[in-house]
Motif scaffolding. Structure first.
Motif, mmCIF file in Angstrom:
data_model
loop_
_atom_site.group_PDB
_atom_site.id
_atom_site.type_symbol
_atom_site.label_atom_id
_atom_site.label_comp_id
_atom_site.label_asym_id
_atom_site.label_seq_id
_atom_site.Cartn_x
_atom_site.Cartn_y
_atom_site.Cartn_z
ATOM 1 N N VAL A 63 0.861 -1.195 0.000
ATOM 2 C CA VAL A 63 0.000 0.000 0.000
ATOM 3 C C VAL A 63 0.892 1.238 0.000
ATOM 4 O O VAL A 63 1.804 1.351 0.819
ATOM 5 C CB VAL A 63 -0.932 0.025 1.234
ATOM 6 N N THR A 64 0.610 2.172 -0.918
ATOM 7 C CA THR A 64 1.345 3.437 -0.957
ATOM 8 C C THR A 64 0.351 4.592 -1.092
ATOM 9 O O THR A 64 -0.774 4.403 -1.547
ATOM 10 C CB THR A 64 2.325 3.480 -2.146
ATOM 11 N N GLY A 65 0.777 5.786 -0.687
ATOM 12 C CA GLY A 65 -0.032 6.991 -0.875
ATOM 13 C C GLY A 65 -0.917 7.372 0.284
ATOM 14 O O GLY A 65 -1.619 8.383 0.211
ATOM 15 N N THR A 66 -0.906 6.619 1.373
ATOM 16 C CA THR A 66 -1.775 6.943 2.504
ATOM 17 C C THR A 66 -1.186 8.078 3.322
ATOM 18 O O THR A 66 0.028 8.241 3.414
ATOM 19 C CB THR A 66 -1.983 5.722 3.408
ATOM 20 N N ASP A 67 -2.078 8.858 3.915
ATOM 21 C CA ASP A 67 -1.677 9.946 4.799
ATOM 22 C C ASP A 67 -2.414 9.818 6.127
ATOM 23 O O ASP A 67 -1.817 9.550 7.162
ATOM 24 C CB ASP A 67 -1.963 11.291 4.136
ATOM 25 N N VAL A 68 -3.732 9.989 6.082
ATOM 26 C CA VAL A 68 -4.551 9.822 7.283
ATOM 27 C C VAL A 68 -4.881 8.340 7.494
ATOM 28 O O VAL A 68 -4.832 7.831 8.613
ATOM 29 C CB VAL A 68 -5.851 10.650 7.166
ATOM 30 N N LEU A 69 -5.232 7.656 6.428
ATOM 31 C CA LEU A 69 -5.522 6.232 6.519
ATOM 32 C C LEU A 69 -4.244 5.457 6.851
ATOM 33 O O LEU A 69 -3.139 5.887 6.510
ATOM 34 C CB LEU A 69 -6.091 5.716 5.200
ATOM 35 N N THR A 70 -4.425 4.306 7.498
ATOM 36 C CA THR A 70 -3.281 3.444 7.775
ATOM 37 C C THR A 70 -3.205 2.344 6.722
ATOM 38 O O THR A 70 -4.200 2.014 6.060
ATOM 39 C CB THR A 70 -3.391 2.799 9.161
ATOM 40 N N VAL A 71 -2.014 1.783 6.577
ATOM 41 C CA VAL A 71 -1.824 0.683 5.638
ATOM 42 C C VAL A 71 -2.735 -0.487 6.000
ATOM 43 O O VAL A 71 -3.330 -1.130 5.123
ATOM 44 C CB VAL A 71 -0.343 0.249 5.631
ATOM 45 N N GLN A 72 -2.883 -0.761 7.282
ATOM 46 C CA GLN A 72 -3.718 -1.872 7.729
ATOM 47 C C GLN A 72 -5.180 -1.641 7.359
ATOM 48 O O GLN A 72 -5.878 -2.579 6.942
ATOM 49 C CB GLN A 72 -3.574 -2.080 9.235
ATOM 50 N N GLN A 73 -5.672 -0.408 7.500
ATOM 51 C CA GLN A 73 -7.049 -0.112 7.122
ATOM 52 C C GLN A 73 -7.296 -0.398 5.637
ATOM 53 O O GLN A 73 -8.319 -0.972 5.266
ATOM 54 C CB GLN A 73 -7.365 1.363 7.414
ATOM 55 N N SER A 75 1.551 -7.099 -9.468
ATOM 56 C CA SER A 75 3.001 -6.985 -9.469
ATOM 57 C C SER A 75 3.576 -8.393 -9.511
ATOM 58 O O SER A 75 3.727 -9.052 -8.477
ATOM 59 C CB SER A 75 3.475 -6.235 -8.212
ATOM 60 N N TRP A 76 3.847 -8.853 -10.735
ATOM 61 C CA TRP A 76 4.308 -10.232 -10.911
ATOM 62 C C TRP A 76 5.669 -10.437 -10.250
ATOM 63 O O TRP A 76 6.489 -9.527 -10.232
ATOM 64 C CB TRP A 76 4.395 -10.558 -12.407
ATOM 65 N N PRO A 77 5.921 -11.618 -9.658
ATOM 66 C CA PRO A 77 5.067 -12.811 -9.739
ATOM 67 C C PRO A 77 4.140 -13.037 -8.538
ATOM 68 O O PRO A 77 3.304 -13.925 -8.568
ATOM 69 C CB PRO A 77 6.105 -13.927 -9.800
ATOM 70 N N HIS A 78 4.257 -12.210 -7.460
ATOM 71 C CA HIS A 78 3.532 -12.575 -6.241
ATOM 72 C C HIS A 78 2.772 -11.435 -5.573
ATOM 73 O O HIS A 78 2.284 -11.623 -4.460
ATOM 74 C CB HIS A 78 4.513 -13.158 -5.200
ATOM 75 N N GLY A 79 2.686 -10.244 -6.171
ATOM 76 C CA GLY A 79 2.162 -9.113 -5.416
ATOM 77 C C GLY A 79 0.967 -8.418 -6.022
ATOM 78 O O GLY A 79 0.699 -8.497 -7.221
ATOM 79 N N ILE A 80 0.241 -7.694 -5.150
ATOM 80 C CA ILE A 80 -0.797 -6.744 -5.544
ATOM 81 C C ILE A 80 -0.419 -5.401 -4.929
ATOM 82 O O ILE A 80 -0.205 -5.308 -3.720
ATOM 83 C CB ILE A 80 -2.195 -7.174 -5.038
ATOM 84 N N ASP A 81 -0.308 -4.374 -5.775
ATOM 85 C CA ASP A 81 0.039 -3.033 -5.307
ATOM 86 C C ASP A 81 -1.210 -2.159 -5.282
ATOM 87 O O ASP A 81 -1.944 -2.091 -6.283
ATOM 88 C CB ASP A 81 1.085 -2.390 -6.219
ATOM 89 N N LEU A 82 -1.459 -1.502 -4.166
ATOM 90 C CA LEU A 82 -2.585 -0.589 -4.012
ATOM 91 C C LEU A 82 -2.036 0.832 -3.900
ATOM 92 O O LEU A 82 -1.400 1.182 -2.906
ATOM 93 C CB LEU A 82 -3.403 -0.943 -2.759
ATOM 94 N N LYS A 83 -2.241 1.634 -4.947
ATOM 95 C CA LYS A 83 -1.722 3.000 -4.998
ATOM 96 C C LYS A 83 -2.873 3.962 -4.714
ATOM 97 O O LYS A 83 -3.727 4.192 -5.567
ATOM 98 C CB LYS A 83 -1.086 3.273 -6.356
ATOM 99 N N ALA A 125 -9.525 -3.744 1.350
ATOM 100 C CA ALA A 125 -9.303 -4.320 0.019
ATOM 101 C C ALA A 125 -9.646 -5.802 -0.018
ATOM 102 O O ALA A 125 -10.148 -6.302 -1.027
ATOM 103 C CB ALA A 125 -7.853 -4.113 -0.400
ATOM 104 N N ALA A 126 -9.375 -6.514 1.074
ATOM 105 C CA ALA A 126 -9.670 -7.951 1.169
ATOM 106 C C ALA A 126 -9.122 -8.717 -0.029
ATOM 107 O O ALA A 126 -9.813 -9.503 -0.678
ATOM 108 C CB ALA A 126 -11.182 -8.178 1.298
ATOM 109 N N VAL A 127 -7.839 -8.490 -0.326
ATOM 110 C CA VAL A 127 -7.194 -9.196 -1.431
ATOM 111 C C VAL A 127 -7.078 -10.676 -1.076
ATOM 112 O O VAL A 127 -6.615 -11.014 0.020
ATOM 113 C CB VAL A 127 -5.792 -8.611 -1.704
ATOM 114 N N PRO A 128 -7.495 -11.581 -1.965
ATOM 115 C CA PRO A 128 -7.449 -13.021 -1.650
ATOM 116 C C PRO A 128 -6.032 -13.573 -1.718
ATOM 117 O O PRO A 128 -5.610 -14.125 -2.739
ATOM 118 C CB PRO A 128 -8.353 -13.638 -2.727
ATOM 119 N N VAL A 129 -5.291 -13.430 -0.634
ATOM 120 C CA VAL A 129 -3.920 -13.930 -0.578
ATOM 121 C C VAL A 129 -3.932 -15.451 -0.740
ATOM 122 O O VAL A 129 -4.734 -16.153 -0.132
ATOM 123 C CB VAL A 129 -3.255 -13.531 0.756
ATOM 124 N N GLY A 130 -3.032 -15.943 -1.582
ATOM 125 C CA GLY A 130 -2.968 -17.366 -1.869
ATOM 126 C C GLY A 130 -3.649 -17.752 -3.155
ATOM 127 O O GLY A 130 -3.434 -18.854 -3.664
#
Length: 264
Positions: free
Chosen positions: A64-74, A114-122, A79-84
């Motif tokens: 996660v990038t670009g947050t200011d007030v929001l936290t990365v965890q929030q 973000s191949w091969p294993h990532g999802i980037d949230l900007k 987003a509820a990305v289906p890890v796995g």
């Protein structure tokens, strides 16, 4: 001799029988085409297995990038990305929709594999230009008039909106004609037109009617802004006027081609 010629013609007819395409290709080319077709099928099946069935290209991290007030965890939780899951099968549009629905503070978000294993949230967060008092709390309003968050403490440098519609006939007529929501949007537009230095000094944006918006600045200074129209011109005029008359207490840019200042 006649029998021999007949036999030869029959043999030639047999050789020329069959589908025209097969006659043109010949057995060697036909075998090659079949081999290539099988190779393509096997490669497609293998690629499908790598993308969907193997453990090589699955989601293992969410950045996660670009947050200011929001936290990365929030952001990650919303987003509820289906890890796995296979990376290729992740529905990026659904992730974006969840983030917008769960976190109204988000103005825009890019969901990128973000191949091969990532999802980037900007993430890009909304920026408040006005605050609306709600009991002991404050509602943040962005430059599009969206009320996106309620906070317990007023952010620094963001002016408070004062809907001070008077009981005068003209003000009441303005309220009936445009409605409170429209007047709020006009105040938002006016606030969005302010030069950065004026924004930092603005404490209150007061709305009495559609064409009677004023500003209360630090040091007891006031600005008659008028309507929200010609905001850019009014901002430039106000900047020049404040430089020309730094000791003035009142500025009028409601008609930017004929500004005025008074008091000392």
């Amino acid at each position: 001799m006649a029998g021999s010629g007949t036999a030869e013609r029959g043999a030639r007819q047999q050789e020329s029988s069959g589908p025209p395409l097969l006659r043109r290709l010949g057995p060697r080319r036909l075998r090659m085409i079949i081999i290539l077709a099988l190779a393509v099928v096997l490669l497609g099946a293998g690629a499908g297995w790598v993308l969907y069935g193997s453990q090589w290209l699955r989601v293992q991290r969410v950045s996660v990038t670009g947050t200011d007030v929001l936290t990365v965890q929030q952001v990650r939780e919303a987003a509820a990305v289906p890890v796995g899951s296979p990376l290729v099968s992740v529905d990026t549009d659904a992730i974006e929709a969840r983030l917008r629905a769960e976190l109204p503070r988000i103005d825009s978000v890019d969901v990128v594999r973000s191949w091969p294993h990532g999802i980037d949230l900007k993430v890009t967060e909304r920026t408040p230009v006005l605050l609306v008092r709600k009991g002991s709390a404050f509602v943040e309003v962005d430059d599009e008039g969206v009320r996106f968050a309620t906070v317990s403490e007023a952010p620094k440098g963001v002016p408070l909106l004062d809907m001070a519609v008077s009981s005068s006939r003209s003000a009441a007529a303005s309220l009936r004609r445009f409605g409170e929501a429209r007047l709020v949007r006009e105040a938002v537009e006016a606030a969005g037109s302010l030069p950065a230095a004026v924004t930092r000094a603005t404490r209150v944006v007061k709305v009495r009617s559609y064409d009677d918006i004023s500003l209360e600045l630090t040091g007891g200074r006031t600005v008659a802004w008028g309507s929200a129209e010609n905001g850019a011109a009014k901002g430039r005029t106000l900047t020049a006027l404040m430089k020309a008359a730094p000791a003035a207490r009142h500025f009028d840019v409601s008609a930017p081609t004929a500004p005025a200042s008074a008091g000392s």
